[in-house]
Design a protein around this motif. Structure first.
Motif, PDB file in Angstrom:
ATOM      1  N   ILE A 144     -47.442 -76.569  56.331  1.00 21.11           N
ATOM      2  CA  ILE A 144     -48.004 -76.356  55.117  1.00 21.11           C
ATOM      3  C   ILE A 144     -49.277 -77.032  55.150  1.00 21.11           C
ATOM      4  O   ILE A 144     -50.249 -76.497  54.375  1.00 21.11           O
ATOM      5  CB  ILE A 144     -46.810 -77.341  54.159  1.00 21.11           C
ATOM      6  CG1 ILE A 144     -45.592 -76.556  54.043  1.00 21.11           C
ATOM      7  CG2 ILE A 144     -47.623 -77.171  52.670  1.00 21.11           C
ATOM      8  CD1 ILE A 144     -45.511 -75.301  53.485  1.00 21.11           C
ATOM      9  N   GLN A 145     -49.644 -78.100  55.877  1.00 17.62           N
ATOM     10  CA  GLN A 145     -50.928 -78.693  55.768  1.00 17.62           C
ATOM     11  C   GLN A 145     -51.798 -77.576  56.169  1.00 17.62           C
ATOM     12  O   GLN A 145     -53.151 -77.868  55.549  1.00 17.62           O
ATOM     13  CB  GLN A 145     -50.829 -80.073  56.469  1.00 17.62           C
ATOM     14  CG  GLN A 145     -50.366 -81.028  55.466  1.00 17.62           C
ATOM     15  CD  GLN A 145     -50.315 -82.566  56.339  1.00 17.62           C
ATOM     16  OE1 GLN A 145     -50.594 -82.492  57.623  1.00 17.62           O
ATOM     17  NE2 GLN A 145     -49.754 -83.336  55.606  1.00 17.62           N
ATOM     18  N   SER A 146     -51.699 -77.116  57.391  1.00 14.03           N
ATOM     19  CA  SER A 146     -52.461 -75.927  57.853  1.00 14.03           C
ATOM     20  C   SER A 146     -52.791 -75.037  56.741  1.00 14.03           C
ATOM     21  O   SER A 146     -53.799 -74.542  56.537  1.00 14.03           O
ATOM     22  CB  SER A 146     -52.061 -75.473  59.282  1.00 14.03           C
ATOM     23  OG  SER A 146     -52.638 -74.136  59.600  1.00 14.03           O
ATOM     24  N   LEU A 147     -51.629 -74.369  56.380  1.00 13.02           N
ATOM     25  CA  LEU A 147     -51.838 -73.429  55.266  1.00 13.02           C
ATOM     26  C   LEU A 147     -52.692 -73.889  53.912  1.00 13.02           C
ATOM     27  O   LEU A 147     -53.516 -72.920  53.532  1.00 13.02           O
ATOM     28  CB  LEU A 147     -50.120 -72.976  54.881  1.00 13.02           C
ATOM     29  CG  LEU A 147     -49.774 -72.069  55.821  1.00 13.02           C
ATOM     30  CD1 LEU A 147     -48.138 -71.982  55.127  1.00 13.02           C
ATOM     31  CD2 LEU A 147     -50.252 -70.877  56.132  1.00 13.02           C
ATOM     32  N   GLN A 148     -52.339 -75.241  53.590  1.00 15.47           N
ATOM     33  CA  GLN A 148     -53.234 -75.628  52.518  1.00 15.47           C
ATOM     34  C   GLN A 148     -54.733 -75.826  52.716  1.00 15.47           C
ATOM     35  O   GLN A 148     -55.459 -75.424  52.091  1.00 15.47           O
ATOM     36  CB  GLN A 148     -52.922 -77.120  52.216  1.00 15.47           C
ATOM     37  CG  GLN A 148     -51.669 -77.159  51.646  1.00 15.47           C
ATOM     38  CD  GLN A 148     -50.935 -78.482  51.211  1.00 15.47           C
ATOM     39  OE1 GLN A 148     -51.583 -79.460  51.738  1.00 15.47           O
ATOM     40  NE2 GLN A 148     -50.044 -78.747  50.310  1.00 15.47           N
ATOM     41  N   ARG A 149     -55.191 -76.160  54.113  1.00 14.65           N
ATOM     42  CA  ARG A 149     -56.426 -76.048  54.528  1.00 14.65           C
ATOM     43  C   ARG A 149     -57.085 -74.892  54.489  1.00 14.65           C
ATOM     44  O   ARG A 149     -58.256 -74.673  54.296  1.00 14.65           O
ATOM     45  CB  ARG A 149     -56.569 -76.700  55.825  1.00 14.65           C
ATOM     46  CG  ARG A 149     -56.369 -78.402  55.867  1.00 14.65           C
ATOM     47  CD  ARG A 149     -56.844 -78.806  57.299  1.00 14.65           C
ATOM     48  NE  ARG A 149     -55.883 -78.238  58.185  1.00 14.65           N
ATOM     49  CZ  ARG A 149     -54.876 -78.808  58.919  1.00 14.65           C
ATOM     50  NH1 ARG A 149     -54.460 -80.045  58.221  1.00 14.65           N
ATOM     51  NH2 ARG A 149     -54.118 -78.234  60.038  1.00 14.65           N
ATOM     52  N   GLY A 150     -56.211 -74.049  55.126  1.00 18.95           N
ATOM     53  CA  GLY A 150     -56.604 -72.436  55.183  1.00 18.95           C
ATOM     54  C   GLY A 150     -56.814 -71.853  53.984  1.00 18.95           C
ATOM     55  O   GLY A 150     -57.768 -71.323  53.710  1.00 18.95           O
ATOM     56  N   ALA A 151     -55.989 -72.262  52.747  1.00 20.32           N
ATOM     57  CA  ALA A 151     -56.116 -71.762  51.502  1.00 20.32           C
ATOM     58  C   ALA A 151     -57.611 -72.243  50.932  1.00 20.32           C
ATOM     59  O   ALA A 151     -58.446 -71.562  50.193  1.00 20.32           O
ATOM     60  CB  ALA A 151     -55.216 -72.239  50.700  1.00 20.32           C
ATOM     61  N   ARG A 152     -57.736 -73.675  51.143  1.00 20.11           N
ATOM     62  CA  ARG A 152     -59.029 -74.287  50.427  1.00 20.11           C
ATOM     63  C   ARG A 152     -60.221 -73.627  51.129  1.00 20.11           C
ATOM     64  O   ARG A 152     -61.319 -73.044  50.466  1.00 20.11           O
ATOM     65  CB  ARG A 152     -58.953 -75.806  50.988  1.00 20.11           C
ATOM     66  CG  ARG A 152     -60.106 -76.655  50.437  1.00 20.11           C
ATOM     67  CD  ARG A 152     -60.170 -77.852  51.111  1.00 20.11           C
ATOM     68  NE  ARG A 152     -60.206 -77.769  52.743  1.00 20.11           N
ATOM     69  CZ  ARG A 152     -60.115 -78.434  53.578  1.00 20.11           C
ATOM     70  NH1 ARG A 152     -59.772 -79.697  53.074  1.00 20.11           N
ATOM     71  NH2 ARG A 152     -60.204 -78.111  54.929  1.00 20.11           N
ATOM     72  N   ASP A 153     -60.148 -73.471  52.279  1.00 24.31           N
ATOM     73  CA  ASP A 153     -61.188 -72.940  53.219  1.00 24.31           C
ATOM     74  C   ASP A 153     -61.668 -71.367  52.985  1.00 24.31           C
ATOM     75  O   ASP A 153     -62.676 -70.966  52.959  1.00 24.31           O
ATOM     76  CB  ASP A 153     -61.157 -72.929  54.709  1.00 24.31           C
ATOM     77  CG  ASP A 153     -61.047 -74.468  55.180  1.00 24.31           C
ATOM     78  OD1 ASP A 153     -61.533 -75.594  54.535  1.00 24.31           O
ATOM     79  OD2 ASP A 153     -60.388 -74.747  56.217  1.00 24.31           O
ATOM     80  N   PHE A 154     -60.521 -70.613  52.949  1.00 26.49           N
ATOM     81  CA  PHE A 154     -60.651 -69.229  52.084  1.00 26.49           C
ATOM     82  C   PHE A 154     -61.253 -69.149  50.684  1.00 26.49           C
ATOM     83  O   PHE A 154     -62.442 -68.527  50.736  1.00 26.49           O
ATOM     84  CB  PHE A 154     -59.221 -68.393  52.188  1.00 26.49           C
ATOM     85  CG  PHE A 154     -59.338 -67.153  51.625  1.00 26.49           C
ATOM     86  CD1 PHE A 154     -59.695 -65.919  52.793  1.00 26.49           C
ATOM     87  CD2 PHE A 154     -59.413 -66.688  50.467  1.00 26.49           C
ATOM     88  CE1 PHE A 154     -59.786 -64.789  52.147  1.00 26.49           C
ATOM     89  CE2 PHE A 154     -59.586 -65.478  49.807  1.00 26.49           C
ATOM     90  CZ  PHE A 154     -59.685 -64.543  50.730  1.00 26.49           C
ATOM     91  N   MET A 155     -60.856 -69.988  50.045  1.00 19.23           N
ATOM     92  CA  MET A 155     -61.462 -70.102  48.576  1.00 19.23           C
ATOM     93  C   MET A 155     -63.000 -70.352  48.664  1.00 19.23           C
ATOM     94  O   MET A 155     -63.649 -69.714  47.970  1.00 19.23           O
ATOM     95  CB  MET A 155     -60.698 -71.129  47.845  1.00 19.23           C
ATOM     96  CG  MET A 155     -59.439 -70.623  47.368  1.00 19.23           C
ATOM     97  SD  MET A 155     -59.036 -68.807  46.928  1.00 19.23           S
ATOM     98  CE  MET A 155     -57.169 -68.830  47.101  1.00 19.23           C
ATOM     99  N   ASN A 156     -63.227 -71.424  49.585  1.00 18.43           N
ATOM    100  CA  ASN A 156     -64.552 -71.613  49.620  1.00 18.43           C
ATOM    101  C   ASN A 156     -65.459 -70.904  50.393  1.00 18.43           C
ATOM    102  O   ASN A 156     -66.793 -70.623  50.062  1.00 18.43           O
ATOM    103  CB  ASN A 156     -64.825 -73.283  50.269  1.00 18.43           C
ATOM    104  CG  ASN A 156     -64.362 -73.848  49.447  1.00 18.43           C
ATOM    105  OD1 ASN A 156     -64.695 -74.270  48.186  1.00 18.43           O
ATOM    106  ND2 ASN A 156     -63.520 -75.182  50.131  1.00 18.43           N
ATOM    107  N   TYR A 157     -65.045 -70.341  51.365  1.00 19.00           N
ATOM    108  CA  TYR A 157     -66.103 -69.410  52.387  1.00 19.00           C
ATOM    109  C   TYR A 157     -65.775 -68.048  52.282  1.00 19.00           C
ATOM    110  O   TYR A 157     -66.497 -67.041  52.739  1.00 19.00           O
ATOM    111  CB  TYR A 157     -65.873 -69.744  53.673  1.00 19.00           C
ATOM    112  CG  TYR A 157     -66.434 -71.238  53.939  1.00 19.00           C
ATOM    113  CD1 TYR A 157     -67.722 -71.317  54.308  1.00 19.00           C
ATOM    114  CD2 TYR A 157     -65.472 -72.269  54.141  1.00 19.00           C
ATOM    115  CE1 TYR A 157     -67.905 -72.900  54.682  1.00 19.00           C
ATOM    116  CE2 TYR A 157     -66.076 -73.775  54.336  1.00 19.00           C
ATOM    117  CZ  TYR A 157     -67.332 -73.745  54.784  1.00 19.00           C
ATOM    118  OH  TYR A 157     -67.934 -74.916  55.107  1.00 19.00           O
ATOM    119  N   CYS A 158     -64.809 -67.407  51.713  1.00 15.42           N
ATOM    120  CA  CYS A 158     -64.424 -66.098  51.804  1.00 15.42           C
ATOM    121  C   CYS A 158     -64.246 -65.380  50.435  1.00 15.42           C
ATOM    122  O   CYS A 158     -64.359 -64.410  50.300  1.00 15.42           O
ATOM    123  CB  CYS A 158     -63.248 -65.829  52.588  1.00 15.42           C
ATOM    124  SG  CYS A 158     -62.808 -67.007  54.318  1.00 15.42           S
TER     125      CYS A 158
END
Ligand code: HEC
Length: 245
Positions: free
Chosen positions: A35-49
């Motif tokens: 879940i933590q990796s998914l949360q980081r991925g979601a945050r980074d997706f929203m910020n960079y993509c």
């Protein structure tokens, strides 16, 4: 008929051989239950993509539930393009503008992991290299003449291409792209960058099938049930046949 097929194959074969060798994809290990990796991925997706790419088959609320993100946090940090948690995750960029700027519209990424595979997404994000002949100054090992600017350049730095000279059967020598050298000028070490793109890839693997983690869990219960049921059926069979023998 068969003869004709052979003939066609013989004519086409040299063309096939002339196509440049593709660079093999890099393998990524992701974990849909992390879940933590998914949360980081979601945050980074929203910020960079998400400035360019949508996840139009996923709603913010569903994502928050699956990824255990409290609603206030979701609204404050992750909902950059809309106000209502029930909205689909859409990029802020109108498609017509995107086509004007990039020549093609950035594809929706909800199902990209199913369409191209997660190894492709991971490799693609690690495949950008400097190429002055391109509009954005970059090209991609895995998607030649890519139209996407390298938005992660400040993190990874910009890699340089590595060419090898190859001589084909007719004696012509040409340079073939075989790889890249590590980027310079980025804020992350190669290991940190790998982790960063692994998280985004993990997240996009989740968006492609949000039910996957649940389906796996359910699968285990089904197997346990079947195992138990087998024992019961076996005992019942023994009971029935007891008097026959
Ligand atoms: C400035 C706009 C922009 C941003 C920001 C952006 N992209 Fe893209 N992306 C594009 C465009 C344009 C394309 C289409 C490229 C093409 O078809 O050559 C694309 C294509 C892609 C593709 C598909 C490649 C293919 O083979 O068709 C993937 C995967 C992708 N982007 C992932 C990402 C991820 C992950 C991020 C965030 C780290 C991101 N992009 C950020 C503009 C952007």
């Amino acid at each position: 008929m068969l003869k004709r097929l052979w003939l066609i194959a013989a004519v086409l074969l040299p063309f096939g051989a002339a196509v440049a060798q593709e660079v093999p994809l890099q393998h990524v290990r992701t974990n849909i239950n992390d879940i933590q990796s998914l949360q980081r991925g979601a945050r980074d997706f929203m910020n960079y993509c998400s400035g360019c790419h949508s996840l139009r088959y996923l709603r913010y609320e569903r994502m928050a539930k699956d990824l255990q993100i409290p609603l206030p946090l979701l609204k404050k940090n992750l909902m950059l393009t809309s106000k209502k948690p029930l909205d689909h995750i859409l990029s802020a960029m109108p498609p017509a503008d995107a086509v004007k700027w990039f020549g093609v519209a950035p594809p929706d990424l909800t199902l990209m992991a199913r369409y191209m595979g997660k190894d492709y997404i991971y490799s693609f994000l690690k495949g950008f290299y400097a190429d002055k002949s391109r509009l954005w100054g970059v090209n991609n090992l895995y998607k030649p003449n890519v139209a996407m600017p390298f938005v992660l350049a400040t993190l990874q730095g910009v890699q340089k291409p590595v060419y090898k000279s190859v001589t084909d059967a007719s004696g012509h020598t040409r340079m073939e792209l075989v790889g890249v050298t590590p980027g310079t000028g980025g804020s992350m070490t190669p290991a940190q960058y790998d982790e960063f793109v692994t998280d985004i890839t993990n997240f996009l693997n989740y968006t492609a099938e949000p039910i996957k983690a649940e389906r796996r869990k359910l699968g285990v219960y089904v197997m346990l049930f079947l195992a138990l049921f087998f024992v019961l059926t076996y005992l019942l069979k023994k009971e029935y046949w007891k008097d026959v023998h």
